[in-house]
Design a protein around this motif. Sequence first.
Motif, short mmCIF file in Angstrom:
data_model
loop_
_atom_site.label_atom_id
_atom_site.label_comp_id
_atom_site.label_asym_id
_atom_site.label_seq_id
_atom_site.Cartn_x
_atom_site.Cartn_y
_atom_site.Cartn_z
N GLU A 61 -6.32 13.10 -2.99
CA GLU A 61 -6.57 12.27 -4.17
C GLU A 61 -6.81 10.82 -3.78
N LEU A 62 -6.05 10.32 -2.81
CA LEU A 62 -6.25 8.95 -2.34
C LEU A 62 -7.64 8.79 -1.74
N GLU A 63 -8.08 9.77 -0.97
CA GLU A 63 -9.41 9.69 -0.37
C GLU A 63 -10.48 9.71 -1.46
N ALA A 64 -10.28 10.50 -2.50
CA ALA A 64 -11.23 10.53 -3.62
C ALA A 64 -11.28 9.16 -4.32
N VAL A 65 -10.12 8.55 -4.52
CA VAL A 65 -10.06 7.22 -5.16
C VAL A 65 -10.80 6.20 -4.30
N ARG A 66 -10.50 6.20 -3.00
CA ARG A 66 -11.17 5.25 -2.10
C ARG A 66 -12.68 5.45 -2.11
N SER A 67 -13.11 6.68 -2.10
CA SER A 67 -14.54 6.99 -2.13
C SER A 67 -15.19 6.46 -3.41
N VAL A 68 -14.55 6.71 -4.53
CA VAL A 68 -15.09 6.25 -5.82
C VAL A 68 -15.10 4.72 -5.88
N LEU A 69 -14.04 4.08 -5.42
CA LEU A 69 -13.99 2.61 -5.44
C LEU A 69 -15.09 2.01 -4.57
N TRP A 70 -15.34 2.59 -3.39
CA TRP A 70 -16.43 2.12 -2.54
C TRP A 70 -17.77 2.26 -3.24
N LYS A 71 -17.97 3.38 -3.93
CA LYS A 71 -19.22 3.59 -4.66
C LYS A 71 -19.37 2.56 -5.78
N MET A 72 -18.28 2.29 -6.48
CA MET A 72 -18.32 1.28 -7.55
C MET A 72 -18.66 -0.09 -6.98
N LEU A 73 -18.03 -0.44 -5.85
CA LEU A 73 -18.31 -1.72 -5.19
C LEU A 73 -19.78 -1.80 -4.80
N ASN A 74 -20.30 -0.75 -4.20
CA ASN A 74 -21.71 -0.72 -3.83
C ASN A 74 -22.62 -0.86 -5.03
N ASN A 75 -22.27 -0.22 -6.14
CA ASN A 75 -23.06 -0.33 -7.36
C ASN A 75 -23.12 -1.77 -7.85
N LEU A 76 -21.96 -2.45 -7.82
CA LEU A 76 -21.93 -3.84 -8.26
C LEU A 76 -22.69 -4.76 -7.30
N GLU A 77 -22.57 -4.50 -6.01
CA GLU A 77 -23.29 -5.33 -5.04
C GLU A 77 -24.80 -5.18 -5.20
N ASP B 53 0.83 -1.20 0.00
CA ASP B 53 0.00 0.00 0.00
C ASP B 53 0.87 1.26 0.00
N LYS B 54 1.94 1.25 0.78
CA LYS B 54 2.85 2.40 0.81
C LYS B 54 3.47 2.62 -0.57
N HIS B 55 3.89 1.53 -1.20
CA HIS B 55 4.49 1.64 -2.53
C HIS B 55 3.46 2.08 -3.58
N LEU B 56 2.28 1.51 -3.49
CA LEU B 56 1.21 1.79 -4.44
C LEU B 56 0.76 3.25 -4.38
N THR B 57 0.74 3.82 -3.18
CA THR B 57 0.19 5.16 -3.00
C THR B 57 1.26 6.25 -2.90
N LYS B 58 2.51 5.86 -3.10
CA LYS B 58 3.62 6.80 -3.00
C LYS B 58 3.41 7.99 -3.95
N ASP B 59 3.69 9.18 -3.47
CA ASP B 59 3.62 10.42 -4.25
C ASP B 59 2.20 10.81 -4.70
N ILE B 60 1.20 10.21 -4.08
CA ILE B 60 -0.19 10.59 -4.38
C ILE B 60 -0.72 11.36 -3.18
N PRO B 61 -1.17 12.60 -3.38
CA PRO B 61 -1.66 13.41 -2.26
C PRO B 61 -2.84 12.74 -1.54
N ALA B 62 -2.92 12.98 -0.23
CA ALA B 62 -3.95 12.37 0.61
C ALA B 62 -5.36 12.62 0.09
#
Length: 147
Positions: free
Chosen positions: A128-144, A117-126
């Motif tokens: 932007e990471l929160e926006a990605v997590r939010s969008v991924l959760w929404k996508m997961l909910n849509n599929l569920e 996770d540290k390597h994957l998210t390196k150099d990405i502002p907090a």
Amino acid sequence: MEDRPPAAILIRILANHIKRNLDNTASQGPLKNLTGTQIQIIGYIRHAGTRDVFQKDIETKFSIRRSTATGILQLMEKNDLIIREPVDYDARLKKILLTEKALAVSRQAKRNVSDLDKHLTKDIPAEELEAVRSVLWKMLNNLEKMT
């Protein structure tokens, strides 16, 4: 701007890279010779807290057949990762408990995921990471909701 694949394909590509990386790091140490499913089952049991976990819970959580769960759990028992213990309130049920060996596996898997996770998210502002997590959760909910 380059032509990017649809979100579903991009997520699948990323998931493949993540799986490959975790598989490579798992090929050494206490994770050696374990399948991803076994590691996930150990994590599931560990995070169940004080709640008893039974084979039926594993079947449901991982969407696997009883025969598949039986085979996986028998191998895990043979390899000293779990023990099955009867419960007082129902002689037919046996709760699944982790051994010290499984707890060591869980700790190593957690470190591997944290390192990735540290390597994957390196150099990405907090933000932007929160926006990605939010969008991924929404996508997961849509599929569920679809299933």
